[in-house]
Design a protein around this motif. Sequence first.
Motif, PDB file in Angstrom:
ATOM      1  N   LYS A 142       0.823  -1.204   0.000  1.00 34.85           N
ATOM      2  CA  LYS A 142       0.000   0.000   0.000  1.00 34.85           C
ATOM      3  C   LYS A 142       0.862   1.261   0.000  1.00 34.85           C
ATOM      4  O   LYS A 142       0.540   2.237  -0.679  1.00 34.85           O
ATOM      5  N   THR A 143       1.970   1.232   0.734  1.00 30.60           N
ATOM      6  CA  THR A 143       2.881   2.377   0.767  1.00 30.60           C
ATOM      7  C   THR A 143       3.511   2.593  -0.605  1.00 30.60           C
ATOM      8  O   THR A 143       3.629   3.727  -1.077  1.00 30.60           O
ATOM      9  N   SER A 144       3.899   1.507  -1.249  1.00 31.61           N
ATOM     10  CA  SER A 144       4.478   1.608  -2.600  1.00 31.61           C
ATOM     11  C   SER A 144       3.456   2.159  -3.589  1.00 31.61           C
ATOM     12  O   SER A 144       3.777   3.007  -4.432  1.00 31.61           O
ATOM     13  N   ALA A 145       2.222   1.693  -3.480  1.00 30.25           N
ATOM     14  CA  ALA A 145       1.166   2.189  -4.366  1.00 30.25           C
ATOM     15  C   ALA A 145       0.897   3.670  -4.103  1.00 30.25           C
ATOM     16  O   ALA A 145       0.727   4.461  -5.046  1.00 30.25           O
ATOM     17  N   LEU A 146       0.889   4.068  -2.842  1.00 27.50           N
ATOM     18  CA  LEU A 146       0.687   5.467  -2.483  1.00 27.50           C
ATOM     19  C   LEU A 146       1.828   6.323  -3.012  1.00 27.50           C
ATOM     20  O   LEU A 146       1.610   7.409  -3.556  1.00 27.50           O
ATOM     21  N   CYS A 149       1.522   9.307  -5.692  1.00 20.64           N
ATOM     22  CA  CYS A 149       2.042  10.651  -5.413  1.00 20.64           C
ATOM     23  C   CYS A 149       2.969  11.126  -6.534  1.00 20.64           C
ATOM     24  O   CYS A 149       2.918  12.288  -6.940  1.00 20.64           O
ATOM     25  N   GLU A 150       3.803  10.247  -7.025  1.00 22.72           N
ATOM     26  CA  GLU A 150       4.692  10.588  -8.144  1.00 22.72           C
ATOM     27  C   GLU A 150       3.880  10.945  -9.387  1.00 22.72           C
ATOM     28  O   GLU A 150       4.187  11.909 -10.090  1.00 22.72           O
ATOM     29  N   THR A 151       2.833  10.197  -9.644  1.00 26.84           N
ATOM     30  CA  THR A 151       1.963  10.478 -10.783  1.00 26.84           C
ATOM     31  C   THR A 151       1.272  11.829 -10.614  1.00 26.84           C
ATOM     32  O   THR A 151       1.213  12.632 -11.549  1.00 26.84           O
ATOM     33  N   LEU A 152       0.771  12.082  -9.409  1.00 25.28           N
ATOM     34  CA  LEU A 152       0.099  13.361  -9.141  1.00 25.28           C
ATOM     35  C   LEU A 152       1.073  14.533  -9.266  1.00 25.28           C
ATOM     36  O   LEU A 152       0.718  15.586  -9.803  1.00 25.28           O
ATOM     37  N   LEU A 153       2.296  14.355  -8.799  1.00 25.50           N
ATOM     38  CA  LEU A 153       3.300  15.400  -8.911  1.00 25.50           C
ATOM     39  C   LEU A 153       3.626  15.668 -10.385  1.00 25.50           C
ATOM     40  O   LEU A 153       3.730  16.825 -10.817  1.00 25.50           O
ATOM     41  N   SER A 154       3.765  14.623 -11.150  1.00 28.48           N
ATOM     42  CA  SER A 154       4.018  14.767 -12.581  1.00 28.48           C
ATOM     43  C   SER A 154       2.852  15.485 -13.270  1.00 28.48           C
ATOM     44  O   SER A 154       3.063  16.388 -14.094  1.00 28.48           O
ATOM     45  N   ASP A 155       1.623  15.091 -12.917  1.00 32.01           N
ATOM     46  CA  ASP A 155       0.437  15.750 -13.476  1.00 32.01           C
ATOM     47  C   ASP A 155       0.403  17.228 -13.092  1.00 32.01           C
ATOM     48  O   ASP A 155       0.071  18.090 -13.905  1.00 32.01           O
ATOM     49  N   LYS A 156       0.751  17.517 -11.841  1.00 27.61           N
ATOM     50  CA  LYS A 156       0.765  18.900 -11.364  1.00 27.61           C
ATOM     51  C   LYS A 156       1.753  19.730 -12.180  1.00 27.61           C
ATOM     52  O   LYS A 156       1.441  20.849 -12.604  1.00 27.61           O
ATOM     53  N   LEU A 157       2.938  19.193 -12.421  1.00 27.41           N
ATOM     54  CA  LEU A 157       3.949  19.920 -13.195  1.00 27.41           C
ATOM     55  C   LEU A 157       3.485  20.146 -14.639  1.00 27.41           C
ATOM     56  O   LEU A 157       3.698  21.224 -15.202  1.00 27.41           O
ATOM     57  N   GLU A 158       2.846  19.152 -15.213  1.00 23.95           N
ATOM     58  CA  GLU A 158       2.311  19.303 -16.567  1.00 23.95           C
ATOM     59  C   GLU A 158       1.224  20.370 -16.608  1.00 23.95           C
ATOM     60  O   GLU A 158       1.182  21.188 -17.538  1.00 23.95           O
ATOM     61  N   LEU A 159       0.354  20.370 -15.616  1.00 24.22           N
ATOM     62  CA  LEU A 159      -0.721  21.366 -15.569  1.00 24.22           C
ATOM     63  C   LEU A 159      -0.160  22.768 -15.351  1.00 24.22           C
ATOM     64  O   LEU A 159      -0.665  23.735 -15.934  1.00 24.22           O
TER      65      LEU A 159
END
Length: 161
Positions: free
Chosen positions: A26-30, A34-44
């Motif tokens: 679960k920690t690895s998935a989280l 988080c990495e995906t969300l950070l990448s999305d945030k930078l793209e946005l």
Amino acid sequence: KIVGLLSIVEKSLVGLQTQHDSVVDKTSALHAECETLLSDKLELEALANSIESRLKVYDQLDGMQRQLSQPDFSVTSNAFMPLLVQADEAIAQLSKSAHFADSSAYLHRFRQVQSRALALVQGHVTGLLQGMTEKILLNAKGGTPAAQGTGGGGLSSGVPA
């Protein structure tokens, strides 16, 4: 008795190991999320900055119109060339972005700004040419000494006084 206790401890350890593995998964998935969300945030953010830079041209129009309306604004002003360059760049950008809302109206208004600026250039050049023509005509008729170059930087007739 000890064997029974060892069996219970072993089952507890297996249960703890299972729970630990579940927490790790679960920690690895989280972490991955988080990495995906950070990448999305930078793209946005990059997209927002790109949109902001494209829309900045719309905000420039009012300032350019105010500059042109100032009575002391002329071709010789330090701000004249940057204004003309801004108008040219805005026209080029809006010509490429015809699908944007109101781009045709803004394109028309920027062309008006450009026309007003070029009219100032035309008026300035015309005024310079008229002034020089008057000085030359006065020189040709043997006008006043001021017209012959003894004052104000006018043209000289080339004939010693």
